[in-house]
Design a protein around this motif. Sequence first.
Motif, PDB file in Angstrom:
ATOM      1  N   TYR A  10       0.854  -1.184   0.000  1.00 36.27           N
ATOM      2  CA  TYR A  10       0.000   0.000   0.000  1.00 36.27           C
ATOM      3  C   TYR A  10       0.898   1.244   0.000  1.00 36.27           C
ATOM      4  O   TYR A  10       1.384   1.670   1.049  1.00 36.27           O
ATOM      5  N   PRO A  11       1.126   1.837  -1.178  1.00 35.57           N
ATOM      6  CA  PRO A  11       2.043   2.984  -1.256  1.00 35.57           C
ATOM      7  C   PRO A  11       1.395   4.297  -0.822  1.00 35.57           C
ATOM      8  O   PRO A  11       0.233   4.563  -1.121  1.00 35.57           O
ATOM      9  N   PHE A  12       2.173   5.108  -0.119  1.00 35.02           N
ATOM     10  CA  PHE A  12       1.810   6.483   0.218  1.00 35.02           C
ATOM     11  C   PHE A  12       2.765   7.396  -0.544  1.00 35.02           C
ATOM     12  O   PHE A  12       3.987   7.270  -0.398  1.00 35.02           O
ATOM     13  N   ILE A  13       2.240   8.313  -1.335  1.00 38.47           N
ATOM     14  CA  ILE A  13       3.064   9.145  -2.216  1.00 38.47           C
ATOM     15  C   ILE A  13       2.994  10.595  -1.775  1.00 38.47           C
ATOM     16  O   ILE A  13       1.908  11.137  -1.546  1.00 38.47           O
ATOM     17  N   ASN A  14       4.161  11.212  -1.659  1.00 37.57           N
ATOM     18  CA  ASN A  14       4.262  12.617  -1.306  1.00 37.57           C
ATOM     19  C   ASN A  14       5.085  13.329  -2.375  1.00 37.57           C
ATOM     20  O   ASN A  14       6.210  12.916  -2.680  1.00 37.57           O
ATOM     21  N   VAL A  15       4.527  14.387  -2.958  1.00 37.37           N
ATOM     22  CA  VAL A  15       5.189  15.131  -4.027  1.00 37.37           C
ATOM     23  C   VAL A  15       5.592  16.506  -3.504  1.00 37.37           C
ATOM     24  O   VAL A  15       4.769  17.226  -2.925  1.00 37.37           O
ATOM     25  N   GLN A  16       6.871  16.850  -3.704  1.00 33.98           N
ATOM     26  CA  GLN A  16       7.426  18.134  -3.282  1.00 33.98           C
ATOM     27  C   GLN A  16       8.090  18.807  -4.486  1.00 33.98           C
ATOM     28  O   GLN A  16       8.322  18.160  -5.520  1.00 33.98           O
ATOM     29  N   PRO A  17       8.428  20.100  -4.388  1.00 40.63           N
ATOM     30  CA  PRO A  17       9.086  20.778  -5.518  1.00 40.63           C
ATOM     31  C   PRO A  17      10.418  20.138  -5.904  1.00 40.63           C
ATOM     32  O   PRO A  17      10.832  20.215  -7.064  1.00 40.63           O
ATOM     33  N   TRP A  18      11.084  19.477  -4.970  1.00 34.58           N
ATOM     34  CA  TRP A  18      12.391  18.893  -5.259  1.00 34.58           C
ATOM     35  C   TRP A  18      12.309  17.442  -5.706  1.00 34.58           C
ATOM     36  O   TRP A  18      13.304  16.836  -6.100  1.00 34.58           O
ATOM     37  N   GLY A  19      11.100  16.823  -5.626  1.00 34.07           N
ATOM     38  CA  GLY A  19      10.979  15.435  -6.039  1.00 34.07           C
ATOM     39  C   GLY A  19       9.783  14.763  -5.383  1.00 34.07           C
ATOM     40  O   GLY A  19       8.905  15.425  -4.807  1.00 34.07           O
ATOM     41  N   SER A  20       9.738  13.447  -5.456  1.00 30.94           N
ATOM     42  CA  SER A  20       8.629  12.684  -4.887  1.00 30.94           C
ATOM     43  C   SER A  20       9.161  11.538  -4.036  1.00 30.94           C
ATOM     44  O   SER A  20      10.205  10.953  -4.332  1.00 30.94           O
ATOM     45  N   THR A  21       8.401  11.206  -2.993  1.00 30.41           N
ATOM     46  CA  THR A  21       8.758  10.108  -2.087  1.00 30.41           C
ATOM     47  C   THR A  21       7.581   9.157  -1.972  1.00 30.41           C
ATOM     48  O   THR A  21       6.441   9.584  -1.786  1.00 30.41           O
ATOM     49  N   THR A  22       7.873   7.869  -2.085  1.00 29.48           N
ATOM     50  CA  THR A  22       6.865   6.830  -1.929  1.00 29.48           C
ATOM     51  C   THR A  22       7.233   5.951  -0.748  1.00 29.48           C
ATOM     52  O   THR A  22       8.326   5.363  -0.729  1.00 29.48           O
ATOM     53  N   VAL A  23       6.358   5.870   0.245  1.00 29.91           N
ATOM     54  CA  VAL A  23       6.545   4.999   1.400  1.00 29.91           C
ATOM     55  C   VAL A  23       5.578   3.832   1.232  1.00 29.91           C
ATOM     56  O   VAL A  23       4.366   4.032   1.098  1.00 29.91           O
ATOM     57  N   GLU A  24       6.127   2.612   1.264  1.00 30.50           N
ATOM     58  CA  GLU A  24       5.341   1.437   0.895  1.00 30.50           C
ATOM     59  C   GLU A  24       5.476   0.326   1.926  1.00 30.50           C
ATOM     60  O   GLU A  24       6.467  -0.403   1.936  1.00 30.50           O
ATOM     61  N   VAL A  92      15.327   3.129   0.740  1.00 30.74           N
ATOM     62  CA  VAL A  92      15.566   2.565   2.061  1.00 30.74           C
ATOM     63  C   VAL A  92      14.585   1.408   2.258  1.00 30.74           C
ATOM     64  O   VAL A  92      13.397   1.539   1.934  1.00 30.74           O
ATOM     65  N   LEU A  93      15.089   0.289   2.767  1.00 26.09           N
ATOM     66  CA  LEU A  93      14.235  -0.876   3.016  1.00 26.09           C
ATOM     67  C   LEU A  93      14.601  -1.480   4.359  1.00 26.09           C
ATOM     68  O   LEU A  93      15.784  -1.665   4.672  1.00 26.09           O
ATOM     69  N   PHE A  94      13.585  -1.786   5.157  1.00 25.97           N
ATOM     70  CA  PHE A  94      13.775  -2.388   6.476  1.00 25.97           C
ATOM     71  C   PHE A  94      12.718  -3.462   6.651  1.00 25.97           C
ATOM     72  O   PHE A  94      11.544  -3.262   6.297  1.00 25.97           O
ATOM     73  N   GLY A  95      13.120  -4.634   7.202  1.00 26.27           N
ATOM     74  CA  GLY A  95      12.127  -5.672   7.371  1.00 26.27           C
ATOM     75  C   GLY A  95      12.596  -6.841   8.199  1.00 26.27           C
ATOM     76  O   GLY A  95      13.724  -6.876   8.717  1.00 26.27           O
ATOM     77  N   GLN A  96      11.705  -7.844   8.325  1.00 27.56           N
ATOM     78  CA  GLN A  96      11.950  -9.026   9.139  1.00 27.56           C
ATOM     79  C   GLN A  96      11.110 -10.172   8.590  1.00 27.56           C
ATOM     80  O   GLN A  96      10.096  -9.962   7.916  1.00 27.56           O
ATOM     81  N   SER A  97      11.521 -11.415   8.884  1.00 25.66           N
ATOM     82  CA  SER A  97      10.817 -12.600   8.425  1.00 25.66           C
ATOM     83  C   SER A  97      10.408 -13.456   9.626  1.00 25.66           C
ATOM     84  O   SER A  97      11.123 -13.506  10.632  1.00 25.66           O
ATOM     85  N   TYR A  98       9.254 -14.146   9.510  1.00 25.43           N
ATOM     86  CA  TYR A  98       8.721 -14.955  10.605  1.00 25.43           C
ATOM     87  C   TYR A  98       8.388 -16.365  10.103  1.00 25.43           C
ATOM     88  O   TYR A  98       7.737 -16.516   9.058  1.00 25.43           O
ATOM     89  N   GLN A  99       8.833 -17.376  10.833  1.00 24.53           N
ATOM     90  CA  GLN A  99       8.433 -18.746  10.557  1.00 24.53           C
ATOM     91  C   GLN A  99       7.096 -18.990  11.238  1.00 24.53           C
ATOM     92  O   GLN A  99       6.994 -18.978  12.469  1.00 24.53           O
ATOM     93  N   LEU A 100       6.029 -19.226  10.457  1.00 27.18           N
ATOM     94  CA  LEU A 100       4.679 -19.337  11.004  1.00 27.18           C
ATOM     95  C   LEU A 100       4.354 -20.745  11.475  1.00 27.18           C
ATOM     96  O   LEU A 100       3.783 -20.933  12.546  1.00 27.18           O
ATOM     97  N   PHE A 101       4.693 -21.741  10.662  1.00 26.24           N
ATOM     98  CA  PHE A 101       4.384 -23.130  11.031  1.00 26.24           C
ATOM     99  C   PHE A 101       5.249 -24.055  10.183  1.00 26.24           C
ATOM    100  O   PHE A 101       5.895 -23.638   9.226  1.00 26.24           O
ATOM    101  N   GLY A 102       5.253 -25.327  10.555  1.00 24.72           N
ATOM    102  CA  GLY A 102       6.040 -26.304   9.824  1.00 24.72           C
ATOM    103  C   GLY A 102       7.512 -26.244  10.185  1.00 24.72           C
ATOM    104  O   GLY A 102       7.928 -25.555  11.126  1.00 24.72           O
ATOM    105  N   MET A 103       8.320 -26.965   9.426  1.00 26.85           N
ATOM    106  CA  MET A 103       9.754 -27.037   9.676  1.00 26.85           C
ATOM    107  C   MET A 103      10.464 -25.821   9.092  1.00 26.85           C
ATOM    108  O   MET A 103      10.206 -25.418   7.957  1.00 26.85           O
ATOM    109  N   ASN A 104      11.359 -25.240   9.878  1.00 28.47           N
ATOM    110  CA  ASN A 104      12.169 -24.117   9.410  1.00 28.47           C
ATOM    111  C   ASN A 104      13.372 -24.671   8.640  1.00 28.47           C
ATOM    112  O   ASN A 104      14.303 -25.213   9.233  1.00 28.47           O
ATOM    113  N   SER A 105      13.362 -24.537   7.330  1.00 29.95           N
ATOM    114  CA  SER A 105      14.437 -25.093   6.503  1.00 29.95           C
ATOM    115  C   SER A 105      15.799 -24.516   6.849  1.00 29.95           C
ATOM    116  O   SER A 105      16.821 -25.188   6.697  1.00 29.95           O
TER     117      SER A 105
END
Length: 274
Positions: A10-24, A92-105
Amino acid sequence: MPTVGLEYRYPFINVQPWGSTTVEPIAQIIIRPNETYAGKFPNEDAQSFVFETSNLFSVDKFSGYDRVEGGGRANVGVQATTQFDKGGAAKVLFGQSYQLFGMNSYAVRDSINTGLDSGLDKPRSDYVASIDYSPNRTYTFSVRSRMDEQTWNVQRFEAEGRSNFDRWSISVMYGNYAAQPELGYLTRREGILTTGSLKVATNWVVTGSARWDLEANEINQYVVGAGYVDDCLVLGLNYLKSYNYTVGGVPPVLNETYMLSIVLRTFGTIAIGF
């Protein structure tokens, strides 16, 4: 392996005179059975594995076909991209992963323990983050990091600068990596890797690199090579010379390898070391 997945952005877009930023904000759920015969066969083509933002949202994070990610997993993160009106971009990207069920390979031992000490071998993965900035088409600067999900201690850090010109390119990367006992790295590693390539003809390129071990204060690897590249075929031959330094004044252990790689686009890759 049969796989069912759902990805939401779900992207949020902000437009400024110097450029545009998308936070997703990004959320992804992957559902599949456990990995069949995990760790029971030799692992030859999925040995190179690093958990980072580039594969955070990959359906299968293993690099080859000898290991396949199984079980249920959720990957979540936030990505912000800025486009500047006068040229250039930053992401810029930041994140994490979660093992929900089953065997963690990634927690299953194989012949070389691929996945262990990777940051994915637990129910809640380490955090991964990256920053990329390109002021123009020539220069790119990147920072990548993996932090422990409980202590936030840095487990892996890389800072890289790259330049690409008409016929040649060069890059310099600083790396700092925590110990990975399960993979045979008993102490923290720190070094600088410099690489370069030169296009000598339409389809021919020569490459070279050197790696400086900051802990031993010595160059511990040289690589020189040549390759042929076209729309259907990539053919490369590299010579690698590396040194393993130990403590106590023991002479370094020398390793020399010739590596032949053949890539047939849309078919696959063959790599032979001798």
